[in-house]
Structure formats: C-alpha cells, structure tokens
Scaffold this active site. Sequence first.
Site, PDB file in Angstrom:
ATOM      1  N   ASP A   1      -9.091   5.492   5.473  1.00  0.00           N
ATOM      2  CA  ASP A   1      -8.237   4.413   4.893  1.00  0.00           C
ATOM      3  C   ASP A   1      -6.895   4.928   5.540  1.00  0.00           C
ATOM      4  O   ASP A   1      -6.144   5.950   5.158  1.00  0.00           O
ATOM      5  CB  ASP A   1      -8.248   4.815   3.310  1.00  0.00           C
ATOM      6  CG  ASP A   1      -7.127   3.873   2.632  1.00  0.00           C
ATOM      7  OD1 ASP A   1      -7.416   2.660   2.874  1.00  0.00           O
ATOM      8  OD2 ASP A   1      -6.201   4.291   2.378  1.00  0.00           O
TER       9      ASP A   1
ATOM     10  N   TYR B   1       1.694   5.334   7.498  1.00  0.00           N
ATOM     11  CA  TYR B   1       1.528   6.917   7.511  1.00  0.00           C
ATOM     12  C   TYR B   1       1.833   7.569   8.523  1.00  0.00           C
ATOM     13  O   TYR B   1       2.016   8.925   8.778  1.00  0.00           O
ATOM     14  CB  TYR B   1       0.158   7.178   7.384  1.00  0.00           C
ATOM     15  CG  TYR B   1      -0.597   6.609   5.823  1.00  0.00           C
ATOM     16  CD1 TYR B   1       0.419   5.918   4.907  1.00  0.00           C
ATOM     17  CD2 TYR B   1      -1.806   6.342   5.935  1.00  0.00           C
ATOM     18  CE1 TYR B   1      -0.255   5.219   3.599  1.00  0.00           C
ATOM     19  CE2 TYR B   1      -2.524   5.789   4.811  1.00  0.00           C
ATOM     20  CZ  TYR B   1      -1.553   5.267   3.698  1.00  0.00           C
ATOM     21  OH  TYR B   1      -2.027   4.544   2.557  1.00  0.00           O
TER      22      TYR B   1
ATOM     23  N   LYS C   1      -3.072  -0.965   7.243  1.00  0.00           N
ATOM     24  CA  LYS C   1      -2.300  -1.948   6.615  1.00  0.00           C
ATOM     25  C   LYS C   1      -1.021  -2.262   7.225  1.00  0.00           C
ATOM     26  O   LYS C   1      -0.617  -1.774   8.019  1.00  0.00           O
ATOM     27  CB  LYS C   1      -1.816  -1.190   5.331  1.00  0.00           C
ATOM     28  CG  LYS C   1      -2.866  -0.484   4.559  1.00  0.00           C
ATOM     29  CD  LYS C   1      -2.421   0.502   3.562  1.00  0.00           C
ATOM     30  CE  LYS C   1      -3.606   1.063   2.746  1.00  0.00           C
ATOM     31  NZ  LYS C   1      -4.126   2.121   3.346  1.00  0.00           N
TER      32      LYS C   1
ATOM     33  N   HIS D   1       0.211  -4.124   3.008  1.00  0.00           N
ATOM     34  CA  HIS D   1       0.585  -2.954   2.170  1.00  0.00           C
ATOM     35  C   HIS D   1       1.222  -3.167   1.068  1.00  0.00           C
ATOM     36  O   HIS D   1       0.937  -2.710  -0.086  1.00  0.00           O
ATOM     37  CB  HIS D   1       1.496  -1.958   3.256  1.00  0.00           C
ATOM     38  CG  HIS D   1       1.243  -0.508   2.991  1.00  0.00           C
ATOM     39  ND1 HIS D   1       1.039   0.268   3.978  1.00  0.00           N
ATOM     40  CD2 HIS D   1       1.039   0.156   1.693  1.00  0.00           C
ATOM     41  CE1 HIS D   1       1.039   1.566   3.192  1.00  0.00           C
ATOM     42  NE2 HIS D   1       0.982   1.445   1.917  1.00  0.00           N
TER      43      HIS D   1
END
Length: 335
Positions: free
Chosen positions: A57, A62, A91, A124
Amino acid sequence: MVKDFKPAKLPHYREPTIILFDGSQLPQIGAGTWKHSDEIAPKAIYTSLQLGYRLLDGACDYGNEKVCGEGLRRAIADGVVKREDVWVASKLWQTFHAMEHVRAAVQKSLEDWGVEYFDLYYIHFPISLAYVPFETRYPPGWYYDGESEVRHSRVPIRETWEALEELVDEGLIRHLGVSNFNSALLMDLLKYARVKPAILQIEIHPYNAQLRAVDYAQSQGLAVTAYSSFGPQSFLELKMSKALHAPSLFMQPVVTQIADAHNKTQAEVLLKWAVQRGLAVVPKADDVRLQELNLRVGETSWMLSEEEMERISGLDMHLRFNDPADEFEGCHIFS
C-alpha cells in the site's frame, strides 16, 4: 540501487483475501509503506513479500515509492514473487486532480514502482489543490509554496474520476478506490461512476470505529480498508497534538486484558478486531518480527469472541487523527 542485504530464510504464510465485486481477491493484510525511510524501505518490502504479504500500500505523498519499488523489483528478480501475484497500490495526490495532470501523476508513480500497471489506485483525499509541477517539488505536499499557503483549485471529483476511468480502459489501472471519502461523497460518486470504486480506505481503529461508514460502503459492494489501525500510535512521531494527548490504545485496559487472555500482543488484538469485521488492514512494520506478527493475525487458530469485539468497539469516541482541517486551511472534508 538497493543496499545489498542477504535474504534470510523466513516462514511463509498464506494470507486471507476479500472477494471484490468483480471476483478479484484482495489480500486482506497488506504491507503499509507510509513513513518507511529510504534506508529501511527496500529490505522491508522484500521481507514482507518473503513472509507472504501480497498487497503493498503506497502513495505518491509518502515520498518513498522509488525505494519501495526497489524492494519489489529485487523480490521479483530473486523469484520470491511474480509480478502478477502482488497487488501494488498507489494514490493520486490532490495537486494532480485536473484531467490534464492525472495521467502524468499515474505514470510517475508507475515509473517509481517499476511496474506497468497498478492493481489498485486511489484518490488520496477528496480535495483538489492547485497544481505543483514535478520539477518544482515532488511529492508536492499540502502547501502550494512549500511553506504555508494552501491553494485550492476548482476541479470536481467527477473530472478526476473520469480521467482515472480512461486509464483503467488503457490497462494502467486494474481497480479504482477512494480514500478519506465520507458516505455522502461516496454516494454521489456511485451515481455517475462508469468504473465502480472497488475499495474505500479510511481511518479505522477503536477510537474511530466508523461503524456506519463501513456498513454503507459494504452495502454498496465495496471492500473497506482500515488505515492507522493503532490509532494515535501512527501519529506520535509527527508530534500531532491529538495523538500526543490521546491515551495509547496499547495501554487501554480493555485491549490489554483481551491480549492477555489470548496470549497475544495488543497490536495483534487491534488488527484482529478489524479483520474480524471483514476489513482489510495495511499496518507498516520495519522489523521482520513485527511483519510476521501482523500477517499471522489472519490465521483462524484464534478469534475474538463477540463480547470481546463489542468491548473493543465500545472504545469508540469518533476521534479522528488524520483530519486535514486540523492543520490546513479550508480542508474541512469531515465536518
């Protein structure tokens, strides 16, 4: 390049799956990647795949998709997994919501992961922000100027969704999902979506059980993935005020008593509570021992009783830690 490490011989577990509306099997226990450092990520991804994780994931925001991809590519090269065995998820960040920017954002993440398609791709957050070019800053984050200005754009979710549907048609994405959507937004999306969302990913833990949101999504045929399963624990290193002042779920008497009764850790009990609700979970673990404990939650050799499930759910106080309105001007998506 991945820092060299000697692959260890690890036990291998077969994780449970959730059947999606199209018959696909979503791995129920995924390996989260939020906050994996550049140094840790490649080996953490590699060992998680060795253990049996089949869902990774990730997200543009990130900032570690490239290093996570290094671990995946090495695992494929070493024969640990085949690409088709692994669900790779990413995302779309909200600065790329405009139709003319969606494709480039997806292709950038595909390139960083080193894959030709995403098994799962989420919006997201249901917020559109002003575009920030890759060359200016990547990932762009919340602030338009990189410091303090939150600049919104007027892109509706429908425009973003239709751009993503085109990429499904082209085979770059296999399943679409939404993250941080409330039920009203999901209800609206389902009225026009040509490609139905397969998964809703939202913050779920005993302090924020989200019973009605889960019931609605599942009633519409969506699977639900819980993130931040340990509640405030996920946000302590961010120095988030809510998390710093909230009692740790690991110290809650209800959780510790149930953990002692089953001879399990508090983390295992919290994940089991989610899994028994039919939710997928995506805990992040840097250490292989913790990765193994998290994955073994899917085993049916131990189960929480109905009474224990209810006691844990009774901790619900609708306490949400990942609320953009707490930090960013005009981002009231949960109000």
